[in-house]
Design an enzyme around this catalytic site. Structure first.
Site, PDB file in Angstrom:
ATOM      1  N   ASP A   1      49.252  30.482  83.160  1.00  0.00           N
ATOM      2  CA  ASP A   1      50.591  29.938  83.425  1.00  0.00           C
ATOM      3  C   ASP A   1      50.471  28.974  84.605  1.00  0.00           C
ATOM      4  O   ASP A   1      50.471  29.385  85.773  1.00  0.00           O
ATOM      5  CB  ASP A   1      51.576  31.069  83.729  1.00  0.00           C
ATOM      6  CG  ASP A   1      52.994  30.535  83.988  1.00  0.00           C
ATOM      7  OD1 ASP A   1      53.140  29.305  84.198  1.00  0.00           O
ATOM      8  OD2 ASP A   1      53.942  31.338  84.001  1.00  0.00           O
TER       9      ASP A   1
ATOM     10  N   PHE B   1      55.580  36.041  88.203  1.00  0.00           N
ATOM     11  CA  PHE B   1      56.826  35.383  87.796  1.00  0.00           C
ATOM     12  C   PHE B   1      56.512  34.451  86.640  1.00  0.00           C
ATOM     13  O   PHE B   1      55.751  33.498  86.789  1.00  0.00           O
ATOM     14  CB  PHE B   1      57.481  34.586  88.930  1.00  0.00           C
ATOM     15  CG  PHE B   1      58.766  33.937  88.464  1.00  0.00           C
ATOM     16  CD1 PHE B   1      59.951  34.650  88.442  1.00  0.00           C
ATOM     17  CD2 PHE B   1      58.772  32.642  87.974  1.00  0.00           C
ATOM     18  CE1 PHE B   1      61.130  34.075  87.958  1.00  0.00           C
ATOM     19  CE2 PHE B   1      59.948  32.057  87.494  1.00  0.00           C
ATOM     20  CZ  PHE B   1      61.120  32.774  87.478  1.00  0.00           C
TER      21      PHE B   1
ATOM     22  N   LYS C   1      57.722  22.369  84.205  1.00  0.00           N
ATOM     23  CA  LYS C   1      58.080  21.727  85.473  1.00  0.00           C
ATOM     24  C   LYS C   1      57.633  20.267  85.575  1.00  0.00           C
ATOM     25  O   LYS C   1      58.241  19.411  84.943  1.00  0.00           O
ATOM     26  CB  LYS C   1      57.580  22.587  86.643  1.00  0.00           C
ATOM     27  CG  LYS C   1      58.328  23.929  86.691  1.00  0.00           C
ATOM     28  CD  LYS C   1      58.286  24.630  88.024  1.00  0.00           C
ATOM     29  CE  LYS C   1      59.293  25.767  88.048  1.00  0.00           C
ATOM     30  NZ  LYS C   1      58.732  27.103  88.043  1.00  0.00           N
TER      31      LYS C   1
END
Ligand SMILES: *Cc1c(COP(=O)(O)O)cnc(C)c1O
Length: 424
Positions: A232, A145, A273
């Site tokens: 990531d 994802f 985030k």
């Protein structure tokens, strides 16, 4: 004028009628947050066990981050990159020293940072590695994802995320996750590979945690084949997994990485985030000069990327992580959490497995395919004052803010335990 909300039903009805149905939220309507706690519009208090998918690692409405936001909002919020501003430079110095890279490219959302990393890797491949134009290939893992843009969903294998959104972007090769041999095979066969894009732990896939030596071995292979390791760390980074970055493995440095032997330095580090403490979208790609310098003026950018408001908030968000030793806390609490859940696995027929690292954990619920046991357990947890959400049907992710205390964690484990043991 905004319609005043006095009940959960009213708020949910408004979203249902006026908002696109691109999410399926747990039915709870939140109106306030502080630290590890959330309150709904009826005033009921909850422990947050999702942390906005790890964006609020520092806890809700952290006083220092809030103060930074307010101070900067009263001074200067946006100049665009047509001009300089007096916060961006100091932030760039701070964030690059913090993570140990020469340069940063600031963006806003996570997927924008992923897109940025893909563009840098391709340009580096064509201009430095010498791959023929338009032939650069990036290797990715199954069940990844990395966000929701048309390029990024092109290499997803989640049908729901992908179907009917084509035509798809080419130039990606999928291999199984946690499979060093598969990567080696691709790298041997395909000289046009410029990057390997990987989540050190697959969060959305259900906190799928690879073997201890996966990332170090992958890093060696990338070096051997002159391929950029693109980490990531949007969900795993910034103390979530018990170290500053998940690629730090078992590094026991004080939050600030001291480059211990277990540390793997990715070529491209992708953050989002919690980089903003859940306050304002801030994302970033970090790299050293020999890679980042392929990007020249006019070749990439974003109106809001590097704005003083975001830069100020991000700097404070990172200071909080370091000053409050959140990585160390996540590591300590994570061990306690998994021990307690392991007891539950032994006592309950519903829970078959607990996995994770630091405070990024998940339990696997034994339910028939397309069953709704995990969803109903989350509803029961909500009724008992704890908010979590299932992923992939039968997996419940547990990821509280990292400012939780040991006593609070035990209280939460008691709630989870009694909810599941009493679940019918
Ligand atoms: C959340 C996430 C993204 C996308 O971030 P957005 O801010 O939602 O675009 C990308 N990669 C990983 C690993 C994530 O968890």
């Amino acid at each position: 004028m905004l319609e005043a909300i006095t009940s959960s039903e009213q708020a949910i009805a408004l979203e249902d009628k006026h908002g696109a149905h691109n999410y399926h939220p747990l039915p709870v309507v939140l109106s306030r947050g502080e630290g590890v706690y959330l309150w709904d519009v009826e005033g009921k208090k909850y422990f947050d066990f999702l942390s906005a998918y790890s964006a609020v690692n520092q806890g809700h409405c952290h006083p220092r981050i809030k103060a930074s936001l307010i101070e900067q909002a009263e001074t200067l919020t946006l100049t665009s990159r047509a001009f300089h501003n007096d916060i961006l430079g100091p932030y760039e110095k701070y964030v690059t020293e913090y993570f140990g890279f020469d340069k940063v490219l600031p963006m806003n959302t996570g997927v924008e940072a992923v897109e940025t990393a893909i563009k840098i890797a391709r340009k580096w491949g064509h201009e430095v590695k010498g791959v023929k134009e338009n032939e650069a290939t990036i290797v990715v893992a199954n069940n990844n994802f990395h966000g929701r843009t048309t390029t990024v969903i092109s290499f997803s294998n989640d049908e729901n995320a992908r179907k009917n959104f084509g035509p798809y972007m080419s130039g990606f090769i999928n291999i199984p996750y946690d499979d060093v041999n598969a990567l080696e095979k691709v790298l041997k066969e395909s000289p046009n590979v410029v990057g390997f894009l990987i989540e050190p732990i697959q969060g959305e896939a259900g906190v799928v945690t690879p073997s201890e030596d996966f990332i170090p071995k992958v890093a060696e292979l990338c070096k051997e084949f002159n391929v950029l390791l693109m980490a990531d760390e949007i969900q795993t980074g910034i103390a979530r997994t018990g170290s500053l970055l998940a690629v730090c493995g078992n590094c026991t440095c004080e939050g600030h990485c001291e480059r211990q032997s277990t540390y793997v330095k990715p070529d491209l580090l992708i953050l989002g985030k919690a980089l903003s403490g859940g306050v304002y979208p801030v994302s970033a790609v970090l790299a050293d000069n020999h890679i980042m310098n392929v990007i020249k003026p006019g070749q990439h950018g974003s109106t809001f990327g590097g704005n003083p408001l975001g830069a100020k908030v991000a700097m404070t968000a990172l200071e909080v992580v370091r000053d409050e030793k959140l990585a160390q806390n996540a590591r300590k609490l994570g061990q306690i959490f998994r021990e307690r859940m392991q007891h539950l696995v032994e006592k309950s027929d519903w829970v078959t497995l607990v996995r994770g690292r630091g405070l990024l954990n998940a339990v696997v619920i034994d339910q028939p395919k397309n069953g709704d046991v995990a969803w109903r357990i989350c509803l029961a947890l909500r009724d008992n004052g704890l908010l979590a959400k299932p992923t992939h049907g039968n997996i419940i992710r547990f990821a509280p803010p990292l400012v939780m205390t040991e006593e609070e964690l035990h209280t939460c484990c008691d709630i989870i335990e009694s909810t599941i043991l009493n679940f019918k």
